[in-house]
Design an enzyme around this catalytic site. Structure first.
Site, PDB file in Angstrom:
ATOM      1  N   ASP A 204       0.727  -1.157  -0.044  1.00  0.00           N
ATOM      2  CA  ASP A 204       0.007   0.058  -0.141  1.00  0.00           C
ATOM      3  C   ASP A 204       0.863   1.465  -0.021  1.00  0.00           C
ATOM      4  OD1 ASP A 204      -2.043   1.642   0.125  1.00  0.00           O
ATOM      5  OD2 ASP A 204      -2.226   1.703   2.181  1.00  0.00           O
TER       6      ASP A 204
ATOM      7  N   CYS B 219     -22.332  -1.477  -2.660  1.00  0.00           N
ATOM      8  CA  CYS B 219     -22.018  -2.458  -3.590  1.00  0.00           C
ATOM      9  C   CYS B 219     -22.527  -3.812  -3.398  1.00  0.00           C
ATOM     10  CB  CYS B 219     -20.436  -2.680  -3.850  1.00  0.00           C
ATOM     11  SG  CYS B 219     -19.888  -3.883  -4.956  1.00  0.00           S
TER      12      CYS B 219
ATOM     13  N   CYS C 186     -22.399   7.864  -2.810  1.00  0.00           N
ATOM     14  CA  CYS C 186     -21.374   8.707  -2.061  1.00  0.00           C
ATOM     15  C   CYS C 186     -21.908  10.280  -1.900  1.00  0.00           C
ATOM     16  CB  CYS C 186     -20.448   9.037  -3.303  1.00  0.00           C
ATOM     17  SG  CYS C 186     -18.816   9.965  -2.838  1.00  0.00           S
TER      18      CYS C 186
ATOM     19  N   CYS D 176     -13.438  13.147  -1.538  1.00  0.00           N
ATOM     20  CA  CYS D 176     -13.534  11.657  -0.931  1.00  0.00           C
ATOM     21  C   CYS D 176     -13.246  11.706   0.390  1.00  0.00           C
ATOM     22  CB  CYS D 176     -12.666  10.734  -1.602  1.00  0.00           C
ATOM     23  SG  CYS D 176     -12.757   9.281  -0.866  1.00  0.00           S
TER      24      CYS D 176
END
Length: 379
Positions: free
Chosen positions: A137, A250, A201, A217
């Site tokens: 990451d 999702c 969102c 975000c």
């Protein structure tokens, strides 16, 4: 050497040590992603985490000069809300914030790296002269693109890797090597025309073409060191660190297979902290309570600033004494500014009196502006 057999044996061992999904791909540069990376770096988004050198991110050979393969590994983190959340979120109890699922328990960088270290040791026992480099990451590598190429999943419309079995509830890591493993085949996209993540969102950070605006975000905003602008603050709700909203929308995530890794075990009190406790937390107390989590590297200021914003959004009058203390004596400008805004939002008498008093002594122009705006909203 029989690289096909060795590859199969590595996959079997990976499952034994807790790697939930693994794939192999070649180490050719991912040059098609370079223009986008350069544009993002040049844009200098306010809330974007530094991504490093774009050229290094697309080219595994900059990590190992003779790189031939990249092994992509996925480890599932708990995606179901703890069963103790309703108790922690009692209506009659003190106001609480929420920390995102991936930011609970032991830092996923540590968990994934530990599993890849075991995998590397196993590979070295089979091929002692192998060259290997582990990335997790925060190193300069395009891990989602590599995972897609290695057949773990596809780029979701939420800009995350989506796997058929575990949705996007996965942490990724890579092992770059000079061993010539045969590559796995990529999967096709499974998103189709679904746009639930885009529609869910709250800040409109996602679009139809799988693009993310880092300045909108919430996951990035909650990690930043500055005070988000009005309009964004209200959309943060009770979020203290990270964001799961697009993932929770999702359909692949809703039906994902649950996996229990003990490393991610979390105290519900840390998943849903009492806001007043966060506001009063010293740096020593922060490190003791959250020092082993993935968000610890950002320090306590973003968490406390977000707790201030959450207190305002929840209209939590119980935090007013702590907010007054921050406004009057905290050395951090961002905290004083956030407290001034929050006191104006909550509107308690003690808070308004503190704003009026602070207006006479505050020197920082940004904080003064927040104080003045807070008082105007109460007129």
């Amino acid at each position: 050497m029989d690289w096909v057999s060795i590859k199969d044996e590595i996959k079997n061992y990976a499952r034994i040590i807790g790697i939930d999904k693994i794939g192999f791909t070649d180490a050719r540069p991912l040059s098609e992603h370079l223009p986008l990376l350069i544009r993002r770096k040049e844009a200098g988004h306010a809330y974007a985490v530094n991504e490093g050198d774009p050229h290094k991110r697309v080219d595994p050979s900059k990590h190992i000069p003779d790189a031939k393969s990249v092994i992509s590994a996925a480890v599932v983190y708990p995606w179901q809300e703890t069963s103790q959340e309703p108790a922690a979120q009692s209506v009659s109890g003190p106001a609480r914030g929420r920390i995102s699922l991936i930011s609970r328990g032991t830092d996923y960088h540590v968990v994934v790296r530990d599993k890849l270290e075991k995998l590397r040791e196993h590979i070295m026992s089979v091929v002692p002269k192998a060259q290997t480099v582990i990335t997790v990451d925060n190193e300069e590598i395009l891990e989602k693109a590599i995972a897609v190429k290695a057949g773990l999943g596809w780029f979701g419309r939420n800009t995350l890797l989506v796997t058929p079995e575990y949705g996007s509830w996965v942490c990724l890591g890579e092992l770059i090597t000079d061993l010539p493993f045969p590559p796995d085949q990529p999967l096709g996209s499974g998103c189709g025309s679904c746009r639930r993540c885009v529609d869910s969102c709250p800040t409109g950070a996602l679009d139809e073409d799988k693009n993310l605006n880092p300045d909108r975000c919430l996951a990035g905003i909650t990690q930043s060191k500055c005070l988000p602008p009005p309009g964004i603050r209200e959309l943060m709700g009770k979020t203290l660190y990270g964001c799961d909203i697009c993932q929770q929308a999702c359909p692949y995530n809703a039906k994902a297979k649950a996996v229990g890794h003990r490393e991610f075990t979390c105290n519900p009190e840390n998943a849903f902290p009492v806001l007043a406790e966060i506001l009063d937390m010293t740096n020593t107390a922060y490190k003791k309570r959250f020092g082993l989590t993935s968000g610890a590297w950002r320090g306590r200021t973003p968490l406390q600033r977000n707790a201030v914003i959450a207190a305002a959004n929840l209209k939590d009058a119980g935090t007013v004494p702590a907010l007054v203390k921050i406004l009057c004596s905290d050395s951090r400008v961002v905290m004083r500014g956030a407290a001034a805004w929050a006191l104006g939002e909550i509107g308690a008498l003690a808070g308004i009196q503190a704003l009026e008093k602070a207006l006479k002594t505050e020197k920082d122009p940004q904080v003064m502006a927040e104080i003045e705006n807070g008082l105007k909203r109460r007129q």
